[in-house]
Motif scaffolding. Structure first.
Motif, PDB file in Angstrom:
ATOM      1  N   VAL A 138     -26.413  -4.194 -20.832  1.00  0.00           N
ATOM      2  CA  VAL A 138     -25.874  -4.248 -19.482  1.00  0.00           C
ATOM      3  C   VAL A 138     -26.912  -3.647 -18.541  1.00  0.00           C
ATOM      4  O   VAL A 138     -27.755  -2.843 -18.941  1.00  0.00           O
ATOM      5  CB  VAL A 138     -24.534  -3.492 -19.342  1.00  0.00           C
ATOM      6  CG1 VAL A 138     -23.430  -4.202 -20.118  1.00  0.00           C
ATOM      7  CG2 VAL A 138     -24.669  -2.033 -19.795  1.00  0.00           C
ATOM      8  N   PHE A 139     -26.839  -4.057 -17.289  1.00  0.00           N
ATOM      9  CA  PHE A 139     -27.747  -3.549 -16.255  1.00  0.00           C
ATOM     10  C   PHE A 139     -26.914  -3.043 -15.095  1.00  0.00           C
ATOM     11  O   PHE A 139     -26.000  -3.737 -14.625  1.00  0.00           O
ATOM     12  CB  PHE A 139     -28.684  -4.659 -15.782  1.00  0.00           C
ATOM     13  CG  PHE A 139     -29.602  -4.252 -14.669  1.00  0.00           C
ATOM     14  CD1 PHE A 139     -30.697  -3.456 -14.919  1.00  0.00           C
ATOM     15  CD2 PHE A 139     -29.362  -4.657 -13.360  1.00  0.00           C
ATOM     16  CE1 PHE A 139     -31.547  -3.067 -13.893  1.00  0.00           C
ATOM     17  CE2 PHE A 139     -30.202  -4.278 -12.331  1.00  0.00           C
ATOM     18  CZ  PHE A 139     -31.299  -3.485 -12.600  1.00  0.00           C
ATOM     19  N   GLY A 140     -27.205  -1.830 -14.653  1.00  0.00           N
ATOM     20  CA  GLY A 140     -26.439  -1.249 -13.560  1.00  0.00           C
ATOM     21  C   GLY A 140     -27.347  -0.739 -12.457  1.00  0.00           C
ATOM     22  O   GLY A 140     -28.535  -0.493 -12.667  1.00  0.00           O
ATOM     23  N   GLN A 141     -26.775  -0.593 -11.268  1.00  0.00           N
ATOM     24  CA  GLN A 141     -27.525  -0.019 -10.156  1.00  0.00           C
ATOM     25  C   GLN A 141     -26.595   0.653  -9.167  1.00  0.00           C
ATOM     26  O   GLN A 141     -25.396   0.346  -9.115  1.00  0.00           O
ATOM     27  CB  GLN A 141     -28.371  -1.077  -9.466  1.00  0.00           C
ATOM     28  CG  GLN A 141     -27.649  -2.297  -8.977  1.00  0.00           C
ATOM     29  CD  GLN A 141     -28.619  -3.333  -8.429  1.00  0.00           C
ATOM     30  OE1 GLN A 141     -29.548  -3.018  -7.688  1.00  0.00           O
ATOM     31  NE2 GLN A 141     -28.425  -4.581  -8.797  1.00  0.00           N
ATOM     32  N   CYS A 142     -27.166   1.559  -8.419  1.00  0.00           N
ATOM     33  CA  CYS A 142     -26.412   2.235  -7.367  1.00  0.00           C
ATOM     34  C   CYS A 142     -27.406   2.894  -6.417  1.00  0.00           C
ATOM     35  O   CYS A 142     -28.601   2.989  -6.715  1.00  0.00           O
ATOM     36  CB  CYS A 142     -25.449   3.277  -7.938  1.00  0.00           C
ATOM     37  SG  CYS A 142     -26.261   4.737  -8.645  1.00  0.00           S
ATOM     38  N   GLU A 143     -26.921   3.337  -5.292  1.00  0.00           N
ATOM     39  CA  GLU A 143     -27.738   4.110  -4.372  1.00  0.00           C
ATOM     40  C   GLU A 143     -27.848   5.540  -4.885  1.00  0.00           C
ATOM     41  O   GLU A 143     -26.925   6.075  -5.501  1.00  0.00           O
ATOM     42  CB  GLU A 143     -27.121   4.101  -2.974  1.00  0.00           C
ATOM     43  CG  GLU A 143     -27.102   2.729  -2.323  1.00  0.00           C
ATOM     44  CD  GLU A 143     -26.525   2.772  -0.919  1.00  0.00           C
ATOM     45  OE1 GLU A 143     -26.117   3.880  -0.482  1.00  0.00           O
ATOM     46  OE2 GLU A 143     -26.476   1.726  -0.262  1.00  0.00           O
ATOM     47  N   GLY A 144     -28.993   6.155  -4.615  1.00  0.00           N
ATOM     48  CA  GLY A 144     -29.178   7.538  -5.027  1.00  0.00           C
ATOM     49  C   GLY A 144     -28.309   8.487  -4.216  1.00  0.00           C
ATOM     50  O   GLY A 144     -27.913   8.185  -3.090  1.00  0.00           O
ATOM     51  N   GLN A 145     -28.014   9.629  -4.813  1.00  0.00           N
ATOM     52  CA  GLN A 145     -27.241  10.667  -4.159  1.00  0.00           C
ATOM     53  C   GLN A 145     -28.074  11.941  -4.117  1.00  0.00           C
ATOM     54  O   GLN A 145     -28.861  12.202  -5.029  1.00  0.00           O
ATOM     55  CB  GLN A 145     -25.934  10.928  -4.923  1.00  0.00           C
ATOM     56  CG  GLN A 145     -25.050   9.695  -5.085  1.00  0.00           C
ATOM     57  CD  GLN A 145     -24.463   9.240  -3.765  1.00  0.00           C
ATOM     58  OE1 GLN A 145     -24.194  10.054  -2.885  1.00  0.00           O
ATOM     59  NE2 GLN A 145     -24.273   7.925  -3.619  1.00  0.00           N
TER      60      GLN A 145
END
Length: 300
Positions: A138-145
């Motif tokens: 699976v491949f995931g992404q998000c904005e950094g915090q």
């Protein structure tokens, strides 16, 4: 013109790397030669695992392979992973890559490998050559915090020191169901497109330790692996996010890290089934490989 298909020699490596760098690195505005990114692949000791198709004018097609050892419960499997499948631009569409890959596959079978594996976004092409898809990726992404706390652990650029490498391997040895077997040389890998790689380790007792392998590219962090005891994942994730606007995650569906990230972060995962296999050993069948996952860090 006559065409020759053969294994490479150490003397072939400079021109092989030149072709592949133009195709996969500098031609895509990336940095750092494949010879430096994958030193255990493009080296004299592994030259025999690189296959060439050439004529008098030079390389027409090439395929790189590298040994891959897997431990699955009490069984050990010896195979080859394949990557950097290349055909010279003016000769594409003439089935040269198919011919060379078929030659490489026969050679690996003759060497009594248990399996071969590659990763592709063109499964139809490889299926016609006898490769079978099976992947839990699976491949995931998000904005950094913003990082909330100072990092409570150890951090090192790769390749790590002997003591850090030993600590990471002691954590990995607890993954008894399935793991890739690595050497110190494997930790010299710098996967595309990152420009640096790091290992983060946290924990106070071996049984509770956890670690992450990450790459960095400008303001993006790329998580190749987060493993060990989940009690340390929050500390690792806090540091992964530090200073990054974007986080990319490579993982396996159902893994402890994937479950933790899905529950505790904003990472959105999607299926990324890229692996295709050829099984040579009679002791292996698709049921064996159905749950196998090769971390992105280990691929070529």
């Amino acid at each position: 013109m006559s065409v020759t298909v053969r294994s490479a020699t150490p003397d072939d490596l400079p021109r092989i790397v030149s072709c592949l760098d133009e195709e996969f690195v500098f031609g895509k505005n990336r940095q750092i030669s494949l010879a430096l990114r994958y030193p255990s692949v493009y080296c004299p000791a592994n030259a025999n695992n690189i296959f060439l198709l050439e004529d008098e004018r030079g390389i027409l097609s090439c395929v790189a392979a590298k040994p891959l050892r897997l431990q699955c419960e009490n069984n050990h499997w010896q195979g080859m992973m394949i990557g950097a499948v290349y055909t010279r631009p003016d000769r594409r569409g003439q089935h040269l890559g198919s011919e060379l890959l078929a030659k490489a596959t026969r050679e690996l079978r003759d060497r009594q490998m248990d399996f071969a594996v590659l990763w592709t976004a063109q499964p139809g092409f490889y299926a016609r050559l006898g490769w079978n898809p099976s992947d839990t990726g699976v491949f995931g992404q998000c904005e950094g915090q913003p990082a909330a706390h100072p990092f409570d652990g150890e951090m090192a650029e790769l390749p790590p020191s002997a003591s850090m490498s030993a600590r990471v391997e002691s954590i990995r040895q607890q993954q008894r169901e399935f793991r890739t077997l690595r050497t110190d040389d494997d930790y010299r890998t710098l996967p595309l497109p990152a420009v640096t790689t790091q290992v983060l380790v946290t924990g106070t007792k071996p049984a509770n330790d956890s670690y992450a392998l990450i790459g960095r590219l400008q303001d993006t962090a790329i998580v190749y692996e987060m493993a060990g005891h989940p009690s340390g994942y929050a500390t690792l994730w806090n540091e992964i996010c530090r200073g990054h606007k974007k986080i990319l995650v490579n993982d396996s569906a159902g893994s402890r890290s994937c479950q933790w990230l899905s529950r505790n972060t904003n990472v959105i995962f999607e299926t990324k089934s890229l692996a295709m296999w050829q099984l040579f050993s009679e002791k292996l069948n698709p049921a064996n490989t159905g749950q196998w996952y090769i971390p992105y860090f280990d691929r070529i």
